[in-house]
Design a protein around this motif. Structure first.
Motif, PDB file in Angstrom:
ATOM      1  N   PHE A 172       0.849  -1.187   0.000  1.00 44.24           N
ATOM      2  CA  PHE A 172       0.000   0.000   0.000  1.00 44.24           C
ATOM      3  C   PHE A 172       0.885   1.237   0.000  1.00 44.24           C
ATOM      4  O   PHE A 172       1.899   1.278   0.705  1.00 44.24           O
ATOM      5  N   ILE A 173       0.503   2.210  -0.782  1.00 47.73           N
ATOM      6  CA  ILE A 173       1.261   3.459  -0.832  1.00 47.73           C
ATOM      7  C   ILE A 173       0.524   4.517  -0.021  1.00 47.73           C
ATOM      8  O   ILE A 173      -0.661   4.770  -0.226  1.00 47.73           O
ATOM      9  N   ASP A 174       1.230   5.080   0.947  1.00 46.20           N
ATOM     10  CA  ASP A 174       0.668   6.118   1.813  1.00 46.20           C
ATOM     11  C   ASP A 174       1.549   7.359   1.670  1.00 46.20           C
ATOM     12  O   ASP A 174       2.603   7.459   2.306  1.00 46.20           O
ATOM     13  N   GLY A 175       1.133   8.281   0.802  1.00 49.04           N
ATOM     14  CA  GLY A 175       1.970   9.438   0.508  1.00 49.04           C
ATOM     15  C   GLY A 175       3.236   8.990  -0.194  1.00 49.04           C
ATOM     16  O   GLY A 175       3.176   8.373  -1.259  1.00 49.04           O
ATOM     17  N   LYS A 176       4.373   9.253   0.433  1.00 50.69           N
ATOM     18  CA  LYS A 176       5.650   8.823  -0.154  1.00 50.69           C
ATOM     19  C   LYS A 176       6.116   7.494   0.427  1.00 50.69           C
ATOM     20  O   LYS A 176       7.154   6.961   0.022  1.00 50.69           O
TER      21      LYS A 176
END
Length: 224
Positions: free
Chosen positions: A15-19
């Motif tokens: 999962f990508i959370d911001g950077k």
């Protein structure tokens, strides 16, 4: 040799959370055969529910392969997934997710209608075994938590799926009611030759399954 019902090969989910990129599953291998049952345990946020969602096609893999009945799902689109879910998959959610405008019988019949099936002797067996045969005309909003959970089990199994995914099915029940529900769930799934993948925090509930796997740091480990 028959194919496993569910097979994950080098399954990775990020999962990508911001950077930031968070890895929930790291090259996980997993298989579940017909009529086999497995409990998935692990800390909150370890990815147990994500693993169920991947098996159901609700979430895609970042990398790796999901095979269902030996068929690679990478090429599946909505029609293939809908067919699989309607015919072969039953899901029990922690929050029950019953259709509140409908009564008990209509809730249980919902998956049957998707397959153009009718209420039959299997449904009679389900509601009798679960002790909800006297509640069929009741609206689900008027039921206790334990009764709603039993309706949710009947609905998930009404169309005789080959795979049942159960996410904390006793999470909203007290311990005694939860163990009673697990006993019924495993008996009925056995009657219908249904495989179970169960997510639970309860070691007592996990004991009802044939295998127990622990998910931690993105990896699956057999637990005893």
């Amino acid at each position: 040799m028959t194919n496993p019902l569910v097979q994950l090969k080098s399954a990775t989910k990020q999962f990508i959370d911001g950077k930031e990129t968070h890895s929930v599953l790291n090259a996980v291998d997993f298989s579940l055969s017909n009529a086999e049952s497995v409990a998935l345990t692990g800390a909150s946020g370890s990815g147990k529910s994500t693993l169920l969602n991947i098996m159901a096609g609700f979430e895609p893999l970042t990398d790796g392969t999901l095979l269902l009945n030996g068929e690679n799902t990478k090429t599946w689109r909505d029609p293939e997934w809908s067919l699989f879910r309607h015919q072969q998959l039953g899901v029990i959610f922690q929050q029950f997710n019953l259709l509140t405008p409908l009564n008990v019988a209509q809730n249980i019949s919902f998956p049957l209608s998707l397959n153009k099936q009718q209420w039959d002797s299997w449904c009679d067996h389900l509601v009798e075994k679960l002790g909800i045969d006297a509640l069929l005309d009741r609206h689900v909003a008027s039921l206790s938590g334990g009764q709603q959970q039993r309706v949710a089990i009947a609905r998930a199994l009404a169309h005789k799926p080959s795979l049942l995914l159960a996410d904390e099915p006793t999470g909203n029940l007290d311990q005694q009611a939860g163990l009673e529900v697990m006993q019924l769930l495993t008996e009925i799934a056995s009657d219908g030759d249904c495989a179970i993948a169960l997510v639970t925090h309860s070691l007592e509930c996990a004991e009802f399954m044939q295998k127990r796997l622990h998910l931690g740091n993105g990896r699956l480990h057999e637990s005893h």
